[in-house]
Structures are given as C-alpha cells and as structure tokens.
Design an enzyme around this catalytic site. Structure first.
Site, PDB file in Angstrom:
ATOM      1  N   ASP A   1      20.249  -5.911 -10.728  1.00  0.00           N
ATOM      2  CA  ASP A   1      21.350  -6.668 -11.317  1.00  0.00           C
ATOM      3  C   ASP A   1      22.629  -5.897 -11.038  1.00  0.00           C
ATOM      4  O   ASP A   1      22.594  -4.734 -10.638  1.00  0.00           O
ATOM      5  CB  ASP A   1      21.127  -6.806 -12.839  1.00  0.00           C
ATOM      6  CG  ASP A   1      22.256  -7.569 -13.499  1.00  0.00           C
ATOM      7  OD1 ASP A   1      22.606  -8.654 -13.002  1.00  0.00           O
ATOM      8  OD2 ASP A   1      22.826  -7.077 -14.496  1.00  0.00           O
ATOM      9  N   SER A   2      23.755  -6.552 -11.325  1.00  0.00           N
ATOM     10  CA  SER A   2      25.036  -5.879 -11.161  1.00  0.00           C
ATOM     11  C   SER A   2      25.248  -4.780 -12.202  1.00  0.00           C
ATOM     12  O   SER A   2      26.091  -3.913 -12.015  1.00  0.00           O
ATOM     13  CB  SER A   2      26.158  -6.913 -11.272  1.00  0.00           C
ATOM     14  OG  SER A   2      26.012  -7.646 -12.470  1.00  0.00           O
TER      15      SER A   2
ATOM     16  N   CYS B   1      20.217 -10.888 -11.378  1.00  0.00           N
ATOM     17  CA  CYS B   1      21.614 -11.331 -11.470  1.00  0.00           C
ATOM     18  C   CYS B   1      21.740 -12.768 -10.960  1.00  0.00           C
ATOM     19  O   CYS B   1      21.375 -13.060  -9.818  1.00  0.00           O
ATOM     20  CB  CYS B   1      22.468 -10.397 -10.624  1.00  0.00           C
ATOM     21  SG  CYS B   1      24.200 -10.845 -10.604  1.00  0.00           S
TER      22      CYS B   1
ATOM     23  N   GLU C   1      28.815  -7.534 -23.983  1.00  0.00           N
ATOM     24  CA  GLU C   1      28.783  -6.071 -23.775  1.00  0.00           C
ATOM     25  C   GLU C   1      29.480  -5.336 -24.916  1.00  0.00           C
ATOM     26  O   GLU C   1      29.179  -4.185 -25.207  1.00  0.00           O
ATOM     27  CB  GLU C   1      29.394  -5.716 -22.418  1.00  0.00           C
ATOM     28  CG  GLU C   1      28.531  -6.215 -21.283  1.00  0.00           C
ATOM     29  CD  GLU C   1      28.835  -5.589 -19.933  1.00  0.00           C
ATOM     30  OE1 GLU C   1      29.620  -4.630 -19.854  1.00  0.00           O
ATOM     31  OE2 GLU C   1      28.265  -6.089 -18.937  1.00  0.00           O
TER      32      GLU C   1
ATOM     33  N   CYS D   1      23.382 -16.968 -16.699  1.00  0.00           N
ATOM     34  CA  CYS D   1      23.960 -15.630 -16.550  1.00  0.00           C
ATOM     35  C   CYS D   1      23.119 -14.678 -17.376  1.00  0.00           C
ATOM     36  O   CYS D   1      22.656 -15.030 -18.472  1.00  0.00           O
ATOM     37  CB  CYS D   1      25.402 -15.629 -17.046  1.00  0.00           C
ATOM     38  SG  CYS D   1      26.160 -13.992 -17.090  1.00  0.00           S
TER      39      CYS D   1
ATOM     40  N   HIS E   1      23.777 -12.314 -19.267  1.00  0.00           N
ATOM     41  CA  HIS E   1      24.256 -11.924 -20.598  1.00  0.00           C
ATOM     42  C   HIS E   1      24.078 -13.018 -21.660  1.00  0.00           C
ATOM     43  O   HIS E   1      24.133 -12.729 -22.847  1.00  0.00           O
ATOM     44  CB  HIS E   1      25.743 -11.581 -20.523  1.00  0.00           C
ATOM     45  CG  HIS E   1      26.052 -10.323 -19.786  1.00  0.00           C
ATOM     46  ND1 HIS E   1      25.660 -10.112 -18.481  1.00  0.00           N
ATOM     47  CD2 HIS E   1      26.713  -9.202 -20.165  1.00  0.00           C
ATOM     48  CE1 HIS E   1      26.089  -8.914 -18.092  1.00  0.00           C
ATOM     49  NE2 HIS E   1      26.721  -8.347 -19.102  1.00  0.00           N
TER      50      HIS E   1
HETATM   51  N1  DGL Z   1      24.748 -10.277 -13.904  1.00  0.00           N
HETATM   52  C1  DGL Z   1      25.791 -11.257 -13.722  1.00  0.00           C
HETATM   53  C2  DGL Z   1      25.147 -12.656 -13.621  1.00  0.00           C
HETATM   54  O1  DGL Z   1      24.076 -12.916 -14.131  1.00  0.00           O
HETATM   55  C3  DGL Z   1      26.828 -11.201 -14.831  1.00  0.00           C
HETATM   56  C4  DGL Z   1      27.717  -9.977 -14.766  1.00  0.00           C
HETATM   57  C5  DGL Z   1      28.524  -9.888 -13.477  1.00  0.00           C
HETATM   58  O2  DGL Z   1      29.464 -10.691 -13.299  1.00  0.00           O
HETATM   59  O3  DGL Z   1      28.218  -9.034 -12.677  1.00  0.00           O
HETATM   60  O4  DGL Z   1      25.711 -13.521 -13.020  1.00  0.00           O
END
Ligand code: DGL
Length: 267
Positions: free
Chosen positions: A10-11, A73, A152, A184, A186
């Site tokens: 993931d990012s 992600c 977050e 997403c 989050h």
């Molecule tokens: N992990 C990203 C997603 O699910 C969200 C956070 C980001 O923008 O990197 O799209």
C-alpha cells in the site's frame, strides 16, 4: 511455494485494513507488508507515477520470495494490476474486482455509489468493473479526499468527519444508491460515520473484507494454503517508521512490531 508469505503493499498505513482482514480470514499465512510511506499519498498523483511506484513495490516484494501479491491500495489497484500481472509471474490480487463483484451482487435497484481517492475515481476502474458484471447497473462516484487525513488523525468518528461525510455523500444520496463501495483503504474506519449519514437501507461494501475472501479463494484454487502457525507479519516502510507505528496501530488494531525502513528507488 506453499510455505512462502503473501506480500501486501500500500502507499502507507491504509493497507493495514486489508492485512488485518487477511490475518483474520487466513490465520495460517505468513505475511509481508510494504507501506510506501516516503511517497504517500498515491491518491493525488498521476496514473503514470502511481504505476511506477507500484512496480517498484512489487519488485521489492518479489525479492522477499512471496507466493502472491496483494495490492491493498485502491489507487494503485485502479491503474497497475494488469501491468503487475505481466511483470511478476505470481498471482496478483487487487482490491477493485472483489469490491465491484460484491456491490454488483448486493444492489437491488442497480444504483451503486463508489467513493475513493481522486486517482481511483478519475480512473473509472470501479465503474468499469461493476458494469462489466452487469451493464444495467448505474454507478455514481465521488472522490472523498478528506477522509484519508481524518482517519489518520483518529477523527473517523469526530463531528468534523460527520459534517464532511454529509457533504460528500449528498449527491450519492440524491441518486438513491442502495449500495456504497468503500473504495479506499482508509474508509472502513469511517463505517460508523458513513452509516450515520446513509442510514441502514444502504449496504456498505468493505473492499478489505472482499479482497481477503478473494485471496482465500485464489490460494484454495492453487492449493497453496499454509497449515502451520505463522510468525508475526514482517513490516517494511520507505520512510522512518515512527509515524507508521503510531498511526498504523489503530488501523491494524494491534501494535506494529519490528518495522524496518527500506529504499525502493535506487536509480
Ligand atoms: N491507500 C490509498 C487508497 O486506497 C489511500 C491513501 C493514498 O492516497 O495514498 O487509495
């Protein structure tokens, strides 16, 4: 190969919602997690940049000898899965298809909402995946960029999150959606807030849960389930681990131990 770990990337911290679901549904599996915390967020970046980051992340995990790659992600999944499949000779599971197929199965009025980052929504990946399953389904999508920092910050159930959600979801409510894809990493943390705005009549599709189910199905199909009890997951990040450890604990629901910093872009 059966004994090898599943690689999840993931990012940043968000993919820990997917990792948590894999741990719950597949308690025998070894896991390696990579969070590209030096380059987060992906959601505001161009598809070409996200693709390059995703390929580098995949190379790192392939180097860890994983048996499967999970793109936790949504933004990376929306642009990179076919390229990753071509590059790695491993099964690659993204989060878009599982969320899309659950939404297509759940909707009764064929009006589905999708929320995600700017990148995910602009890519149209969820719309394409849902309509490939049933072209009669109308998909209404909207980017909800403020949900990422709210989650977050630990503000997922704060009044500010409620106000923000009311605003973001108003156009989807006006379209009479009966199903909403949380597109997403989050957004599972905001479920209570989303539920408060949408009421009980709208089904929420948690991509993390659906993705873990697909991982289980793919492993079963390939007879690659691991039977022994696993070690704790290994965690790698691309920035110093301090913030990942602090924020990530809330996403995983457990402390993050032994996080290591690595470099992906060595050019
Ligand atoms: N992990 C990203 C997603 O699910 C969200 C956070 C980001 O923008 O990197 O799209």
């Amino acid at each position: 190969m059966t004994e090898h770990a599943i690689g999840v990337f993931d990012s940043g911290v968000g993919g820990l919602t997917v990792l948590k679901e894999i741990m719950r549904q597949l308690p025998g599996e070894e896991l390696v997690y990579l969070g590209d915390t030096a380059r987060v967020p992906y959601g505001t970046k161009s598809p070409a940049t996200v693709l390059r980051y995703a390929l580098e992340a995949a190379d790192f995990l392939v180097g860890c000898r994983v048996k499967m790659l999970v793109v936790a992600c949504n933004t990376a999944s929306s642009v990179a899965v076919p390229a990753l499949e071509r590059r790695c000779s491993l099964p690659v599971v993204g989060v878009i298809e599982p969320g899309a197929s659950r939404a297509a199965a759940l909707t009764r009025n064929r009006r589905v909402g999708v929320i995600g980052t700017e990148g995910t929504i602009k890519s149209g990946a969820y719309t394409r995946a849902i309509q490939a399953l049933d072209p009669r389904i109308e998909v209404f999508s909207t980017a909800c960029p403020l949900f990422v920092p709210l989650a977050e910050e630990g503000w997922a159930e704060h009044p500010v999150a409620l106000l923000t959600a009311r605003d973001y979801l108003a156009p989807l409510i006006a379209q009479r959606i009966d199903t909403l894809v949380l597109g997403c990493t989050h957004y599972p943390l905001l479920k209570n807030t989303l539920r408060a705005v949408l009421g009980d009549a709208v089904e929420l599709v948690d991509s993390a849960e659906e993705t873990a189910r697909l991982v289980a199905t793919r492993l079963a199909g390939d007879r690659r389930f691991r039977q022994q009890s696993p070690q704790l997951p290994r965690y790698f990040v691309t920035d110093v681990p301090t913030r990942f450890e602090k924020v990530g604990g809330a996403f995983l629901g457990a402390p993050l131990l032994g996080v290591e910093q690595v470099e992906l872009d060595k050019s």
